[in-house]
Enzyme design. Structure first.
Site, PDB file in Angstrom:
ATOM      1  N   SER A 176       0.788  -1.227   0.000  1.00  0.00           N
ATOM      2  CA  SER A 176       0.000   0.000   0.000  1.00  0.00           C
ATOM      3  C   SER A 176       0.820   1.278   0.000  1.00  0.00           C
ATOM      4  CB  SER A 176      -0.952   0.010   1.198  1.00  0.00           C
ATOM      5  OG  SER A 176      -0.233  -0.074   2.417  1.00  0.00           O
ATOM      6  N   HIS A 204      -5.342  -3.681  -2.534  1.00  0.00           N
ATOM      7  CA  HIS A 204      -5.009  -2.626  -3.498  1.00  0.00           C
ATOM      8  C   HIS A 204      -4.869  -3.150  -4.930  1.00  0.00           C
ATOM      9  CE1 HIS A 204      -4.335   0.621  -0.566  1.00  0.00           C
ATOM     10  NE2 HIS A 204      -3.986  -0.366   0.244  1.00  0.00           N
ATOM     11  N   LYS A 235     -11.976   0.215  -1.741  1.00  0.00           N
ATOM     12  CA  LYS A 235     -11.019   0.885  -2.625  1.00  0.00           C
ATOM     13  C   LYS A 235     -11.597   0.919  -4.048  1.00  0.00           C
ATOM     14  CE  LYS A 235      -7.289  -0.053   0.533  1.00  0.00           C
ATOM     15  NZ  LYS A 235      -8.144  -0.535   1.654  1.00  0.00           N
TER      16      LYS A 235
END
Length: 387
Positions: A176, A204, A235
């Site tokens: 990240s 991610h 996300k």
């Protein structure tokens, strides 16, 4: 009585004091931060779906049908047919037998690792893994062995030294803060060689990497090779929550052992509806991923071309390395004054001496947005002696 004032003063002197900035508008390429219009280059809203009308309509329709709260934990009154639908569709998307949705990604990692492992286990963990993975390992009582970041030689040496029976290798898929991709194929190879389970945190990567947007497992073509796939809905999916995907027997086991699942209130139905709609768009609109990665490559390349210290990676996370915390904060503050919101990332989030600006690209950023941020960064970088 602990002297909080003294401790906070020490934090400030080290350049590590953190302030809260408040958004007054939706997450998008541009937003309002404390009433000021800003170019937002720090969000995990990778596909730009946080303010998509189709997701908002899905949420509104679901609130009208199911209300605004889930009313309980998943094992009491909090499971809705929407949860089952999302878990079934995520399992198909990730190429697994089953899936279990948690209230947050943090809870998914914490509950899975602590529920699966105990003092009879050894967990091999990348040095830069997310804090939720580290906390899960510590909570479990398993022996925690940290290996050098993405260093497969160090990992194998430590497996030889510490592996005695039950073992798990766990790694972020995309890290990240650095934006680099774990060498997942090599991790799987070592796991098979030494009879270890594997777990990847694809928070991610899901929706961003792979021909189908499935994350690093999809990116490397390792379907059926990774035992536990973790992901988030907060996300690329523009919602809330986390999930674990794997074999049916694993998911059944975690329903009984993952305390963060058992004792947490379930996600509200409208969050599930948003995730379902986002999953549909991720599968139907691959051009979003393509555009995102193209823009990320351009922006990273231009930073490097102009002399900035930017690690090589293939993701929308672009760390501009500064070094000392004070200088990173100064860089961030000047950019903020110029209308570009990119917070400084400092210890303990990253190691000492590696403070940075973490640029994060969205598919909905325009070429003009990125060019403006680049030019302002070049001017400030020269002023601060970084280039």
């Amino acid at each position: 009585m602990y002297n909080f004032a003294e401790a906070l003063e020490s934090i400030k002197k080290k350049g590590l004091y953190r302030e809260m900035f408040y958004l007054d508008a939706a997450q998008g390429p541009h937003t309002l931060v404390d009433g000021k219009k800003m170019l937002l280059l720090s969000s995990n809203n990778y596909l730009g779906l946080c303010n998509d009308d189709r997701l908002k309509e899905a949420a509104i329709a679901t609130i009208r049908e199911f209300g605004v709260g889930s009313g309980g934990s998943r094992l009491t009154t909090g499971s809705y047919k929407l949860h089952r639908e999302l878990e079934e569709r995520l399992a198909r998307f990730k190429g697994t037998e089953a899936c279990l949705v948690f209230s947050t990604g943090y809870a998914a990692n914490l509950g899975t690792i602590a529920g699966l492992t105990d003092k009879e286990w050894v967990v091999f963990c990348d040095r830069l893994n997310h804090a939720s993975i580290i906390d899960g390992c510590r909570l479990s009582g398993a022996k925690l062995v940290i290996y050098k970041h993405c260093d497969m030689s160090d990992l194998e040496n430590k497996i030889k030294r510490y592996h005695t029976g039950k073992g798990l290798i766990v790694s972020d898929g995309v890290f990240s803060m650095d934006g680099d991709i774990a060498p997942l194929a090599e991790i799987v190879k070592l796991a098979k060689k030494y009879s270890l389970m594997t777990m990847v945190d694809d928070a991610h990567a899901t929706g961003v990497l792979g021909p189908n947007g499935g994350g690093t497992v999809d990116y490397f073509g390792l379907e059926d090779e990774v035992d536990i796939q973790m992901g988030t809905l907060s996300k690329a999916f523009a919602s809330e929550g986390g999930y674990i995907a794997g074999k049916q027997i694993l998911i059944d086991y975690l329903r009984h052992k993952a305390k963060s699942f058992i004792y947490s209130t379930a996600l509200a139905p409208h969050n599930i509806a948003v995730a379902l709609k986002a999953l549909e768009l991720i599968q139907k609109e691959p051009e979003r991923r393509k555009s995102l990665l193209e823009k990320s490559r351009w922006f990273r390349g231009e930073l490097v071309k102009n002399g900035f210290d930017v690690p090589t990676n293939n993701t929308p996370i672009i760390p501009l390395m500064v070094g000392e915390a004070d200088k990173a904060v100064t860089f961030s503050r000047i950019l903020y004054d110029e209308g570009v919101y990119v917070p400084a990332i400092r210890p303990p989030t990253v190691p000492n001496g590696s403070s940075r600006l973490r640029f994060s690209i969205m598919a909905t950023h325009t070429d003009e947005d990125l060019a403006m941020a680049l030019q302002k960064s070049i001017v400030i970088g020269k002023e601060l002696g970084l280039i």
